[in-house]
Design a protein around this motif. Structure first.
Motif, PDB file in Angstrom:
ATOM      1  N   SER A   1       0.844  -1.196   0.000  1.00 52.74           N
ATOM      2  CA  SER A   1       0.000   0.000   0.000  1.00 52.74           C
ATOM      3  C   SER A   1       0.874   1.238   0.000  1.00 52.74           C
ATOM      4  CB  SER A   1      -0.904   0.029   1.245  1.00 52.74           C
ATOM      5  OG  SER A   1      -1.679  -1.125   1.354  1.00 52.74           O
ATOM      6  N   TRP A   2       0.281   2.315  -0.455  1.00 57.05           N
ATOM      7  CA  TRP A   2       0.927   3.632  -0.402  1.00 57.05           C
ATOM      8  C   TRP A   2      -0.061   4.587   0.259  1.00 57.05           C
ATOM      9  CZ3 TRP A   2       1.036   0.223  -4.326  1.00 57.05           C
ATOM     10  CH2 TRP A   2       2.290  -0.178  -4.819  1.00 57.05           C
TER      11      TRP A   2
ATOM     12  N   ALA B   1       4.413  10.796   2.919  1.00 52.88           N
ATOM     13  CA  ALA B   1       3.892   9.617   2.230  1.00 52.88           C
ATOM     14  C   ALA B   1       4.687   8.386   2.662  1.00 52.88           C
ATOM     15  CB  ALA B   1       3.980   9.794   0.720  1.00 52.88           C
ATOM     16  N   TRP B   2       4.015   7.261   2.630  1.00 51.24           N
ATOM     17  CA  TRP B   2       4.624   6.002   3.072  1.00 51.24           C
ATOM     18  C   TRP B   2       4.288   4.884   2.080  1.00 51.24           C
ATOM     19  CZ3 TRP B   2       1.871   9.353   6.046  1.00 51.24           C
ATOM     20  CH2 TRP B   2       2.468   9.873   7.204  1.00 51.24           C
ATOM     21  N   SER B   3       5.172   3.901   2.008  1.00 52.47           N
ATOM     22  CA  SER B   3       4.798   2.611   1.445  1.00 52.47           C
ATOM     23  C   SER B   3       4.671   1.653   2.622  1.00 52.47           C
ATOM     24  CB  SER B   3       5.841   2.116   0.437  1.00 52.47           C
ATOM     25  OG  SER B   3       7.066   1.850   1.081  1.00 52.47           O
TER      26      SER B   3
ATOM     27  N   ILE C   1       4.354  -2.451   3.640  1.00 53.02           N
ATOM     28  CA  ILE C   1       4.405  -3.888   3.341  1.00 53.02           C
ATOM     29  C   ILE C   1       4.444  -4.617   4.670  1.00 53.02           C
ATOM     30  CG2 ILE C   1       5.679  -5.740   2.193  1.00 53.02           C
ATOM     31  CD1 ILE C   1       6.958  -3.594   0.397  1.00 53.02           C
ATOM     32  N   ASN C   2       3.555  -5.596   4.842  1.00 53.81           N
ATOM     33  CA  ASN C   2       3.485  -6.354   6.106  1.00 53.81           C
ATOM     34  C   ASN C   2       3.402  -5.435   7.321  1.00 53.81           C
ATOM     35  OD1 ASN C   2       3.668  -8.850   4.800  1.00 53.81           O
ATOM     36  ND2 ASN C   2       5.911  -8.775   4.805  1.00 53.81           N
ATOM     37  N   ASN C   3       2.639  -4.374   7.175  1.00 52.34           N
ATOM     38  CA  ASN C   3       2.433  -3.371   8.227  1.00 52.34           C
ATOM     39  C   ASN C   3       3.707  -2.640   8.632  1.00 52.34           C
ATOM     40  OD1 ASN C   3       0.230  -2.123   9.446  1.00 52.34           O
ATOM     41  ND2 ASN C   3       0.688  -3.044  11.425  1.00 52.34           N
ATOM     42  N   GLU C   4       4.745  -2.721   7.802  1.00 49.42           N
ATOM     43  CA  GLU C   4       5.966  -1.935   7.997  1.00 49.42           C
ATOM     44  C   GLU C   4       5.826  -0.647   7.186  1.00 49.42           C
ATOM     45  OE1 GLU C   4       9.164  -2.563   9.525  1.00 49.42           O
ATOM     46  OE2 GLU C   4       8.143  -4.129  10.679  1.00 49.42           O
ATOM     47  N   TRP C   5       5.760   0.481   7.882  1.00 52.10           N
ATOM     48  CA  TRP C   5       5.584   1.774   7.221  1.00 52.10           C
ATOM     49  C   TRP C   5       6.955   2.393   6.931  1.00 52.10           C
ATOM     50  CZ3 TRP C   5       0.796   5.111   7.794  1.00 52.10           C
ATOM     51  CH2 TRP C   5      -0.328   4.320   8.074  1.00 52.10           C
ATOM     52  N   SER C   6       7.210   2.731   5.658  1.00 52.76           N
ATOM     53  CA  SER C   6       8.479   3.359   5.271  1.00 52.76           C
ATOM     54  C   SER C   6       8.176   4.680   4.566  1.00 52.76           C
ATOM     55  CB  SER C   6       9.256   2.459   4.303  1.00 52.76           C
ATOM     56  OG  SER C   6       9.450   1.176   4.866  1.00 52.76           O
ATOM     57  N   LEU C   7       8.784   5.754   5.048  1.00 51.65           N
ATOM     58  CA  LEU C   7       8.608   7.062   4.404  1.00 51.65           C
ATOM     59  C   LEU C   7       9.174   7.011   2.987  1.00 51.65           C
ATOM     60  CD1 LEU C   7       9.521   9.540   7.273  1.00 51.65           C
ATOM     61  CD2 LEU C   7       7.374   9.555   5.990  1.00 51.65           C
ATOM     62  N   ILE C   8       8.471   7.628   2.043  1.00 53.40           N
ATOM     63  CA  ILE C   8       8.937   7.676   0.664  1.00 53.40           C
ATOM     64  C   ILE C   8       8.988   9.122   0.191  1.00 53.40           C
ATOM     65  CG2 ILE C   8       8.211   5.352  -0.006  1.00 53.40           C
ATOM     66  CD1 ILE C   8       5.661   6.589  -1.230  1.00 53.40           C
ATOM     67  N   LYS C   9       9.903   9.397  -0.735  1.00 51.17           N
ATOM     68  CA  LYS C   9      10.051  10.731  -1.322  1.00 51.17           C
ATOM     69  C   LYS C   9      10.292  10.580  -2.808  1.00 51.17           C
ATOM     70  CE  LYS C   9      10.648  14.292   0.552  1.00 51.17           C
ATOM     71  NZ  LYS C   9       9.673  15.385   0.832  1.00 51.17           N
TER      72      LYS C   9
ATOM     73  N   GLU D   1       7.571   7.121  -4.973  1.00 52.14           N
ATOM     74  CA  GLU D   1       8.688   6.456  -4.281  1.00 52.14           C
ATOM     75  C   GLU D   1      10.004   6.542  -5.061  1.00 52.14           C
ATOM     76  OE1 GLU D   1       7.157   2.577  -3.392  1.00 52.14           O
ATOM     77  OE2 GLU D   1       7.662   1.772  -5.354  1.00 52.14           O
ATOM     78  N   GLY D   2      10.032   7.403  -6.104  1.00 54.99           N
ATOM     79  CA  GLY D   2      11.287   7.685  -6.780  1.00 54.99           C
ATOM     80  C   GLY D   2      11.699   6.704  -7.851  1.00 54.99           C
ATOM     81  N   GLN D   3      10.842   5.730  -8.176  1.00 54.62           N
ATOM     82  CA  GLN D   3      11.187   4.775  -9.236  1.00 54.62           C
ATOM     83  C   GLN D   3      10.963   5.374 -10.628  1.00 54.62           C
ATOM     84  OE1 GLN D   3      10.297   0.590  -9.006  1.00 54.62           O
ATOM     85  NE2 GLN D   3       9.457   0.854  -6.951  1.00 54.62           N
ATOM     86  N   ALA D   4      10.099   6.371 -10.713  1.00 56.53           N
ATOM     87  CA  ALA D   4       9.868   7.098 -11.962  1.00 56.53           C
ATOM     88  C   ALA D   4       9.853   8.585 -11.634  1.00 56.53           C
ATOM     89  CB  ALA D   4       8.550   6.677 -12.610  1.00 56.53           C
TER      90      ALA D   4
END
Length: 247
Positions: free
Chosen positions: A125-126, A133-135, A137-145, A191-194
Motif C-alpha cells: 500500500s501507499w 507519504a509512506w509505502s 508492506i506487512n504493516n511496515e511503514w516506510s517514508l517515501i520521497k 517512491e522515486g522509481q519514476a
C-alpha cells in the motif's frame, strides 16, 4: 490524522481481501453505460468501503465509481468528501496481471489531503497525509520521497497508450520508459522509481485522487497541461489531461 490514515488503510486491506477472494474464480463482466467493465469484485469492494467509511465518518459524503453519483447541484456545496475507486484497473484485474488497486481519498476544498492506494496482489500500500507519504508492506511503514534521476524514467499506461505521448517525450534528449497499470503510476513517481507520469488520455476523478495525494505528499506535483493543480471541486467527473512529476 494518523489514526484516520490507519483506519483508511484497514478499510483498503479489507476491500483488497474481497477482491482477491474472487480473483481466481471465473469473473463475470458486465458493461456500464459508458462501456467500461464492472465485475463482482468491483461491487464487493465497493460495498465494504461504503459501509466502513460511513461508520468512520458518518457526516462526510462519498463519491464512488460504483455508486450513484450525486448531482453537482448538491456536490458543489461540499467542503469535504470521500472519493473512491474500489477497483482501479478492472482491465488489469481481468488480465490477471496484478496491476490494479483500491483507491480511497479524502477531498477538502477541492484537494486530496488523505489517501490510500492498495495493490492486493503486490500486498503493498501507499499512503499520504498531505505532507508525508509512506509505502506499507506487512504493516511496515516506510517514508517515501520523490527523486530526480538522469535520464528520467517516464511511466505510461499499460491499457491506454496515447499518441500525444510522443510530443511529451520530445522535450527529453534521453529517457527510459516504464509501463504500469492503474494508479500504481502515481506511486512509482512517489517512491522515486519514476520521475514523470504524463496522462494524455481520459481518466475520471476517482481514478486519480488517491494517487495524486500520495505523489504530492511525497514531494511531487500533479498539474494540468496548463500548469494548474488538478482540482476536484468541479462539475465534470472527467479529468483534464495532466502530468505527474517528481517536483
Amino acid at each position: 490524522m494518523g489514526n484516520q490514515l490507519e483506519s483508511l488503510h484497514h478499510i483498503a486491506l479489507e476491500a483488497g481481501k474481497a477482491i482477491m477472494a474472487l480473483y481466481h474464480t471465473h469473473v463475470e463482466v458486465t458493461e456500464k453505460a459508458d462501456r467500461s467493465p464492472v465485475t463482482a469484485a468491483d461491487l464487493a469492494a465497493n460495498a465494504i468501503i461504503m459501509k466502513k467509511l460511513a461508520l468512520l465518518t458518518p457526516d462526510i459524503p462519498i463519491v464512488s465509481e460504483e455508486s450513484a453519483h450525486t448531482p453537482w447541484s448538491e456536490r458543489k456545496n461540499w467542503q469535504t468528501f470521500w472519493l473512491v475507486d474500489p477497483l482501479d484497473g478492472t482491465k488489469e484485474y481481468l488480465r490477471k496481471n496484478g496491476e490494479f488497486t483500491v483507491n480511497i481519498a479524502l477531498i477538502e476544498h477541492g484537494r486530496p489531503v488523505l489517501a490510500v492506494v492498495h495493490a492486493p496482489v503486490l500486498e503493498k500500500s501507499w499512503l499520504g497525509d498531505g505532507s508525508r507519504a509512506w509505502s506499507v508492506i506487512n504493516n511496515e511503514w516506510s517514508l517515501i520521497k520523490t527523486k530526480a534521476t538522469l535520464p528520467p524514467v517516464i511511466v505510461g499506461s499499460r491499457s491506454h497508450p496515447s499518441p500525444a505521448l510522443a510530443d511529451f517525450l520530445a522535450q527529453f534528449s534521453q529517457y527510459q520508459m516504464m509501463e504500469a497499470g492503474s494508479s500504481l503510476k502515481f506511486c512509482l513517481v512517489a517512491e522515486g522509481q519514476a520521475q514523470y507520469y504524463p496522462r494524455l488520455g481520459p481518466t475520471m476523478m476517482w481514478d486519480t485522487a488517491a494517487g495524486q495525494c500520495v505523489a504530492e505528499s511525497a514531494g511531487g506535483q500533479v498539474k494540468t497541461l496548463e500548469g494548474l493543480p488538478l482540482s476536484y471541486h468541479r462539475e465534470d467527473l472527467l479529468n483534464p489531461f495532466f502530468v505527474v512529476s517528481h517536483s
